[in-house]
Design a protein around this motif. Structure first.
Motif, PDB file in Angstrom:
ATOM      1  N   ARG A  52     -84.021  26.870-106.991  1.00 10.01           N
ATOM      2  CA  ARG A  52     -84.828  28.098-106.877  1.00 10.01           C
ATOM      3  C   ARG A  52     -83.982  29.253-106.373  1.00 10.01           C
ATOM      4  NH1 ARG A  52     -89.984  28.862-107.131  1.00 10.01           N
ATOM      5  NH2 ARG A  52     -90.113  30.121-105.261  1.00 10.01           N
TER       6      ARG A  52
ATOM      7  N   TYR B  88     -84.246  20.987-105.267  1.00 12.98           N
ATOM      8  CA  TYR B  88     -85.232  21.937-105.784  1.00 12.98           C
ATOM      9  C   TYR B  88     -85.045  23.311-105.137  1.00 12.98           C
ATOM     10  CZ  TYR B  88     -89.528  24.117-107.263  1.00 12.98           C
ATOM     11  OH  TYR B  88     -90.424  24.995-107.815  1.00 12.98           O
TER      12      TYR B  88
ATOM     13  N   ARG C 289     -91.914  18.796-111.592  1.00 17.82           N
ATOM     14  CA  ARG C 289     -92.652  19.889-112.246  1.00 17.82           C
ATOM     15  C   ARG C 289     -93.527  19.321-113.346  1.00 17.82           C
ATOM     16  NH1 ARG C 289     -88.498  24.216-114.126  1.00 17.82           N
ATOM     17  NH2 ARG C 289     -90.358  24.732-115.306  1.00 17.82           N
TER      18      ARG C 289
END
Length: 179
Positions: free
Chosen positions: A172, A168, A103
């Motif tokens: 999420r 990831y 990110r």
């Protein structure tokens, strides 16, 4: 550089191929049908080693003991294209490619990572060019005098801060469920 030179490097690398992606949208004509399905909320066409020449090549390279890795520097909130791409990356992962995400907002040092590139066998650097709509314009071998060590450092920095695709996606999922 002609596309066939990049294709030649992809076909003939000896030990490792590393891809740095920095854009939040790519315009890839081969993805048009899948992209349209995604936008309309329909299931994506199946993508596997059996149906994709790219994934067949990834699997063959991995079977030969070669490393294939990609880091995508992403911005949050995710663009619709990155959401779509995360689904496609799962096929790449299943074929043997190591997929990582980092990110940009969590790591300010990635603010300057705005160029896509390939590094083959830690020696041959290929710079990718795209227009503002993410259309591929071409690739070129880095000019003489380019500090390839700097690109190796960028790769290492990205890998140090990145998380795997699976991690990831799990994070999420937890975010969506308030965990």
């Amino acid at each position: 550089m002609q596309r066939d030179v990049l294709d030649h490097l992809w076909e003939t690398f000896k030990k490792s191929a590393f891809r740095m992606e920095t854009l939040q949208k790519y315009s890839v004509p081969q993805e048009d049908a899948a992209w349209q399905a995604f936008i309309e909320g329909r299931p994506l066409p199946p993508r596997s080693v059996d149906s994709s020449p790219w994934l067949r090549q990834v699997a063959a390279h991995r079977a030969a003991g070669k490393s294939i890795c990609r880091v995508h520097v992403i911005d949050e909130p995710l663009s619709p294209y990155i959401q779509f791409e995360l689904l496609g990356y799962q096929g790449n992962r299943d074929a043997g490619e190591d997929i990582y995400l980092v990110r940009r907002d969590a790591h300010p040092e990635f603010a300057t990572f705005t160029t896509d590139w390939w590094l083959f066998d830690d020696e041959v650097l290929i710079l990718m060019r795209y227009n503002e709509d993410g259309e591929y314009l071409g690739a070129e071998e880095a000019p003489a005098g380019t500090d390839i060590d700097e690109y190796r450092r960028r790769r290492d920095l990205a890998l140090h801060h990145a998380v795997s695709l699976d991690d990831y996606l799990m994070s999420r999922g937890r975010e969506r469920h308030g965990e």
